[in-house]
Design an enzyme around this catalytic site. Structure first.
Site, mmCIF file in Angstrom:
data_model
loop_
_atom_site.group_PDB
_atom_site.id
_atom_site.type_symbol
_atom_site.label_atom_id
_atom_site.label_comp_id
_atom_site.label_asym_id
_atom_site.label_seq_id
_atom_site.Cartn_x
_atom_site.Cartn_y
_atom_site.Cartn_z
ATOM 1 N N GLU A 59 -7.954 -27.816 10.819
ATOM 2 C CA GLU A 59 -7.927 -27.085 9.946
ATOM 3 C C GLU A 59 -8.719 -25.804 9.971
ATOM 4 O O GLU A 59 -8.406 -24.826 9.315
ATOM 5 C CB GLU A 59 -8.560 -28.103 8.737
ATOM 6 N N TYR A 82 0.651 -1.104 0.031
ATOM 7 C CA TYR A 82 0.116 -0.100 0.130
ATOM 8 C C TYR A 82 0.937 1.324 0.054
ATOM 9 O O TYR A 82 0.239 2.369 -0.455
ATOM 10 C CB TYR A 82 -1.024 0.019 1.188
ATOM 11 N N ASP A 121 -10.188 -32.173 7.371
ATOM 12 C CA ASP A 121 -11.312 -32.924 6.467
ATOM 13 C C ASP A 121 -10.722 -34.023 5.873
ATOM 14 O O ASP A 121 -9.552 -33.955 5.369
ATOM 15 C CB ASP A 121 -12.048 -31.844 5.735
#
EC number: 5.6.2.2
Length: 364
Positions: free
Chosen positions: A192, A107, A245
């Site tokens: 996760e 920025y 997962d």
């Protein structure tokens, strides 16, 4: 209710086994600020000399190796200029003993960089060229990961931080400046997703597996989350268990935590090879008779990712991980999220699944 004493005993055996098997993680000494400045100034001299000679293609040596980085294409000229600009920026940070992060650098001059990805690639290439981790060039990572549970530490401002909060705290940006880690936990759960992390906190997971530390990178982990996990092992030697997962993406995230992303900085500072995969394992899908509505078919992209993960050198060296995770997932041709366990009971993950997996030593 699980037998907490039995779980503590099992985790104690795992801890000793990990210490005996892996030994202490190797400590890689890092150059001091003066040495890093000298290294950068050497490259500045190389670049100035190359510009004076109007060299193109341009080749620069990778520090400490016999390899070189070469820019050949005309469209790569701008990438070279951005890399050289970043080199001078890093030199200024080191000379003034100040730090910045990629977001602030971007920025400061959005028009120059165009988009954040261009800057990310330049930082990665610069650290590779200098053979240095990012923290040595005073560009800090911005944290997004959370930690909660039975842990205290002292931050860079000498403030005592207590992680026993109902929603977790943001992992500090300056992980290497943390000190005085203290914990009575028996393990570290590396989760996760943020939703699973919050669910475990809401369920008061410590009632079912004993005192523990929870960490989440909210999906693909940032540098600070991975470095924090590595420091927890180096400081406390608490056995880390991965909870992901049962799909190619979750397994890929687990591998990043455990083995890194195959570059030097990851292997030396960010990987935690002691991490073990406790669930949700593909073989649990049939074993628990999870209903069909929990299962999704693998896509072609999923299958390609499984093939890619299976071909990685560190996976090839782990036949159990390859056979019992990736091959079974491919054979089953379906995937399941951890949230699928709530179909069995709203608190099945905390009350039943994790205690049973620990007591049966069902990690990989």
């Amino acid at each position: 209710m699980a037998n907490l004493q039995e779980i503590a005993t099992v985790l104690g055996h795992l801890r000793r086994g990990l210490i005996d098997f892996h030994g202490p993680n190797q400590v890689y000494p890092q150059p001091n600020r003066g040495e890093v400045l000298a290294r950068i100034e050497y490259y500045v001299q190389l670049v100035v000399a190359a510009i004076a000679r109007q060299d193109w293609p341009l080749s620069l040596p990778i520090h400490g190796t016999d390899q070189v980085v070469t820019w050949r294409l005309q469209k790569q000229r701008r990438k070279c200029l951005l890399l050289f600009y970043l080199l001078t920026k890093v030199h200024a940070l080191l000379r003034t003993n100040t730090t910045s992060n990629k977001r602030d650098i971007y920025y400061e001059n959005v028009a120059l960089w165009g988009n954040q990805t261009v800057l990310d690639e330049a930082v990665t290439q610069l650290t590779r060229l200098l053979s240095l981790p990012r923290r040595c060039i005073n560009i800090n990572a911005t944290s997004k990961g959370l930690v909660a549970g039975c842990l205290t530490f002292v931050d860079a401002n000498d403030k005592l931080v207590d992680c026993q909060t109902p929603t977790g705290i943001l992992i500090p940006n300056d992980v290497d400046k943390l000190s005085q880690f203290r914990s009575k936990a028996f393990c570290v759960l590396v989760v996760e997703k943020d939703s699973t992390f919050q669910k475990l906190l809401d369920d008061k997971i410590e009632r079912f597996i004993g005192d523990c530390i929870l960490i989440t990178g909210k999906g693909y982990p940032d540098v600070n989350t991975r470095r924090f996990l590595r420091r927890l092992w180096d400081e406390l030697q608490l056995p880390p268990l991965g909870l992901m997962d049962s799909d190619p993406h979750g397994i890929s995230i687990f591998l990043v935590y455990r083995f890194g992303s195959q570059n030097l900085e990851d292997m030396e500072h960010l990987a935690t090879p002691q991490l073990r995969y406790i669930g949700l394992q593909p073989r649990d899908i049939e074993r628990l008779r999870l209903p069909d509505e929990c299962r999704l078919p693998l896509t072609q992209r999923d299958r390609s990712l499984i093939d890619s993960l299976s071909a990685r050198p560190f996976v090839i060296q782990q036949p159990l991980l390859r056979q019992q995770v990736l091959q079974i997932l491919r054979q089953m041709d379906c995937k399941v999220e951890i949230q699928g366990l709530t179909r069995l009971h709203p608190q099945y993950l905390s009350r039943t699944y994790l205690p049973a997996k620990i007591q049966s030593r069902s990690w990989i």
